[in-house]
Design a protein around this motif. Structure first.
Motif: not given
Length: 125
Positions: A40-44, A85-87, A91-93
């Motif tokens: 998953a991607f989280l985009i903020v 931030l890659d976990y 992956v958080i953008h």
């Protein structure tokens, strides 16, 4: 779409942390079947360079403190435009709103299924 609960738990925690710091247009998408490198991607979005940095720091703190999770990789720290931030599985953008519009991750992944996030009421971390 079968997203493991550990992934949705961490996505929701990251979304709450981002919301506390004023993150906007928070969305999560399932990319596991198409990307293979992450589930998953989280985009903020943030409205300023300072806010982008604060959001990324809050997300990283939340996942480290409450989920005992460290990013495998960090990109863009100090630029205030786009922090990744890659976990591994997520992956958080965190992007400046102008960069989010320009690069269009939402458009690139428009056909990927959205992941429903829990209510993101700002809370004290």
């Amino acid at each position: 779409m079968n997203v493991p609960s550990i992934v949705t738990d961490r996505l929701n925690a990251a979304a709450r942390a981002a919301s506390v710091k004023g993150g906007e247009e928070i969305s999560a998408i399932y990319v596991g079947e198409r990307l293979g490198l992450a589930d998953a991607f989280l985009i903020v979005s943030g409205s300023s360079e300072r806010q982008v940095e604060a959001i990324a720091e809050a997300v990283e703190d939340e996942l480290r403190i409450n989920h005992e999770d460290q990013p495998l990789r960090r990109e863009g720290r100090g630029s205030g435009r786009w922090v990744l931030l890659d976990y591994g599985d997520i992956v958080i953008h965190v992007q400046h709103e102008e960069d989010r519009d320009f690069y269009g991750l939402d458009r690139v992944w428009a056909d990927a299924p959205a992941i429903e996030l829990a209510e993101r009421q700002p809370q004290e971390l």
